[in-house]
Design an enzyme around this catalytic site. Sequence first.
Site, PDB file in Angstrom:
ATOM      1  CG  HIS A 191      -0.422   0.289   2.153  1.00  0.00           C
ATOM      2  ND1 HIS A 191      -0.220  -0.630   3.594  1.00  0.00           N
ATOM      3  CD2 HIS A 191      -0.152   1.942   2.809  1.00  0.00           C
ATOM      4  CE1 HIS A 191      -0.031   0.321   4.196  1.00  0.00           C
ATOM      5  NE2 HIS A 191      -0.030   1.231   4.153  1.00  0.00           N
ATOM      6  CG  ASP A 200       0.305  -4.062   2.859  1.00  0.00           C
ATOM      7  OD1 ASP A 200       0.338  -3.338   1.779  1.00  0.00           O
ATOM      8  OD2 ASP A 200      -0.181  -3.398   3.547  1.00  0.00           O
ATOM      9  CB  SER A 225       2.921   1.928   6.675  1.00  0.00           C
ATOM     10  OG  SER A 225       1.516   1.525   7.565  1.00  0.00           O
TER      11      SER A 225
END
Length: 230
Positions: free
Chosen positions: A41, A87, A182
């Site tokens: 992502h 992911d 992230s």
Amino acid sequence: IIGGQETSISQVPYLVYLRQGGGFICGGSLLTTNSVLTAAHCVYGAKEQEYTVHAGASRLDQTAPVVRSVTRFHIAPNYAARNFDMDVAILQLASPVPLTTGQVATIAPCRSQPAANTYVRISGWGVQQESSRMPAAQVRTAVVRVLPGLECQLAYAGQAHLSDSMLCAAVRGIKDSCSGDSGGPLVYRGEVCGIVSWGFGCARAAYPGVYTSVASARVKHFIEKTLANL
Ligand code: 4AZ
């Protein structure tokens, strides 16, 4: 990182950050001198040319000793943007990062998943409060607990799907990853066993952080196949 402390890149020498269009966006880990493990992502829907990888830096506000452009995104073909399944992405760098640059090193992908209730380390430049929008200037780190699968399923029951490519970790209500972390590593015994992926808010007692599980079969297969072809 919520509830953590400042550290130095020398303590997490495999940790890099990604910039997109000149702005800080995500963390990542150097798997080899010319490849970075991150979250899908962090790069999904974007172009390689927009990105740079910054290694060997403790601070976001100082020029990193090593900056590399990205020649290719390898996004897991079964990545599902709708629910963060798989992911994971590997970024191929234009040229190798010299490991002689002192505070730069690679980290091996996880061979076996950390057991429930073991403690692992997360690190990054993400926000220190859920309500903040400003990343940390200095890299930060926290130790969090890997949750039993059932404890995490219960937390998100009826609200989100937890796939076999995910693991949950937190000190619930106190320590967690957050926006900007992230793509960064969850480290167990010197291996990268998780990738910061998602969660409802940050450090909420009800909602643990969710990580891509590097040693899970589908993720492990993607990483092995991708590295073999670089
Ligand atoms: C985010 O927005 C984010 N608490 C990252 C990690 C977590 C939540 C949100 C996990 O990038």
